[in-house]
Design an enzyme around this catalytic site. Structure first.
Site, PDB file in Angstrom:
ATOM      1  N   HIS A 307     -37.619  77.394 -14.043  1.00  0.00           N
ATOM      2  CA  HIS A 307     -36.782  76.639 -14.875  1.00  0.00           C
ATOM      3  C   HIS A 307     -37.273  75.121 -15.031  1.00  0.00           C
ATOM      4  O   HIS A 307     -37.843  74.754 -13.884  1.00  0.00           O
ATOM      5  CB  HIS A 307     -35.404  76.530 -14.632  1.00  0.00           C
ATOM      6  CG  HIS A 307     -34.556  76.165 -15.879  1.00  0.00           C
ATOM      7  ND1 HIS A 307     -34.575  74.840 -16.165  1.00  0.00           N
ATOM      8  CD2 HIS A 307     -33.718  76.909 -16.803  1.00  0.00           C
ATOM      9  CE1 HIS A 307     -33.621  74.676 -17.164  1.00  0.00           C
ATOM     10  NE2 HIS A 307     -33.413  75.840 -17.859  1.00  0.00           N
ATOM     11  N   ASP A 365     -32.103  83.079 -18.544  1.00  0.00           N
ATOM     12  CA  ASP A 365     -32.720  83.648 -19.741  1.00  0.00           C
ATOM     13  C   ASP A 365     -32.911  85.188 -19.460  1.00  0.00           C
ATOM     14  O   ASP A 365     -32.871  85.918 -20.170  1.00  0.00           O
ATOM     15  CB  ASP A 365     -33.849  82.911 -20.478  1.00  0.00           C
ATOM     16  CG  ASP A 365     -33.381  81.535 -20.705  1.00  0.00           C
ATOM     17  OD1 ASP A 365     -32.264  81.707 -21.578  1.00  0.00           O
ATOM     18  OD2 ASP A 365     -34.037  80.422 -20.381  1.00  0.00           O
TER      19      ASP A 365
END
Length: 431
Positions: A307, A365
């Site tokens: 991330h 995600d």
């Protein structure tokens, strides 16, 4: 005396004192508002990655430590104990609701959980195969044409009513995007259902039979909405604030957030995860793609790992991982190969030294894409689901900005690198 930083212009020797501002958490910031006035200079910060654009009391995240707080409450506690609607209330008003306050909030939402029949005709103006996000952008902006009586952005009551309308109507707009694309009839909202149950009913119920959502599916979607409700000053939230700083109407500001979220580098990550899993095709191919991901000369990337902000494990991924596994066990899905690839890929990444050393852990995600697929939601709808969740954060940030005493129109500066001043040459004399 407040802490300051001395900034010296080495060209002239002139110095100014800039205050250091300290928040509750996070790095202190240098107040450079007088920099241009005193030294005739601006700061250069591409992407504004080291610039605090506002004061905010809504969300705090620490990417190094993997911390995410909404109004001071850890995301882990909200995910375990709250509903998405309760988190919406918290984001809007700053405190968790009492039972009577929550009941009134639900009542206010139920009063506004329809859209004008004429707005539903907007969908027929799109091609049958239009991307759902293109539809959502248009119909979200179009909401502003129906509420002229309550669009005074300087009126606190109008602002609050607008926030209620955004949260009440976004599920309807999102479900209609799905139904139009599928060729299904639009389904009206129901007051007797919870927020998540009502959304699933609007998505999947059909006239000829009753739709009863699986409780595990409801829990998974509720959790996914909570985990995506707000995430500090990301690209789409900053866009909402920038549009709002121009005093644009709030529905247009939310539409601007939807536009930005559609970007592949922002809201399209969970969609990219499913495309990657489809590219892998079989669990037998995983070692080959792992090797490609490690090859510096190969452009292939494993989507859904690591991330930009979280340098440790994404706290939202920790929460959603178990729910994802529970859902896959509970729902008899027709696409087991995809989920088998995902679970084996997850297992390898969590044990492989290459990923561990680089802290390339599965992020939110990765799991949210798998959850949405397990729920039977088509891949083009994934970013719409993200927008539905994030609309609460967007409107909360807009409300906060409108009440900020430092409110002013956003106006980033630039470092001009074009031509010097030159004279116009008539076309017949140009060489």
């Amino acid at each position: 005396m407040a802490d300051t930083v001395t900034i010296t212009d080495n060209r002239t020797g002139k110095e100014i004192e800039c205050p250091i501002l300290t928040g509750v958490y996070g790095a202190p910031v240098i107040d450079t508002k007088t920099l241009y006035k005193e030294l005739g200079m601006f700061t250069f910060d591409p992407g504004f990655v080291t610039t605090a654009s506002c004061r905010s009391a809504i969300t705090y995240l620490d990417g190094e430590k993997g911390i995410l707080l909404h109004r001071g409450y850890p995301i882990e506690q909200l995910a375990e104990n709250s509903s998405y609607l309760e988190v919406c209330y918290l984001l809007l008003y700053g405190e968790l609701p009492t039972q009577s306050g929550f009941d009134q909030f639900r009542l206010n939402l139920n009063k506004r959980n329809m859209v004008h029949e004429h707005l539903e005709r907007f969908y027929t103006g799109y091609r049958y195969d239009a991307h759902p996000m293109s539809m959502l952008i248009g119909v979200t902006g179009a909401l502003s044409s129906y509420y002229h009586e309550a669009m005074d952005i300087n009126d606190p009551e109008d602002r609050d009513l607008t926030a209620i309308r955004v949260i009440a109507k976004m599920p309807i707009l999102a479900a209609h995007c799905y139904n139009y694309a599928m060729g299904h009839p639009f389904v009206y909202s129901r007051d007797d259902l919870g927020y998540v149950e009502n959304f699933l009913n609007m998505m999947f119920s059909v006239p000829m039979r009753e739709y009863i959502p699986d409780p595990v599916a409801v829990r998974a979607l509720n959790l996914m909405l909570i985990l995506h409700a707000d995430h500090e000053q990301n690209a789409s939230t900053s866009t909402v604030r920038l549009a709002g700083s121009a005093e644009a109407n709030p529905f247009a500001c939310i539409a601007a957030g939807v536009v930005t979220l559609w970007g592949r580098a922002h809201g399209g990550a969970n969609e990219a995860v499913l495309r990657m899993l489809a590219q892998i095709e079989s669990a037998d191919n995983i070692p080959k793609f792992i090797a490609r991901a490690k090859d510096k000369d190969d452009s292939f990337r494993l989507m859904g790992f690591g991330h930009r902000v979280y340098k440790n494990y994404d706290p939202r991924a920790t929460i959603i991982r178990q729910v994802c596994h529970d859902l896959l066990e509970a729902i008899d899905t027709v696409d087991q190969p995809t989920f088998e690839i995902a679970m084996q890929l997850e297992e390898i990444a969590l044990k492989d030294d290459y990923f561990i050393e680089r802290k390339l852990y599965p992020n939110v995600d990765f799991y949210s894409g798998i959850i949405l697929k397990a729920l039977g939601i088509p891949t083009p709808m994934y970013t719409v689901m993200f927008a539905l969740a994030r609309s609460a954060g967007w409107i909360a940030q807009w409300l906060e900005m409108m009440e900020d005493p430092d409110f002013k129109i956003g106006r980033p500066r630039q470092l001009y690198i074009g031509s010097e001043t030159r004279d116009y040459i008539p076309i017949e004399k140009r060489g």
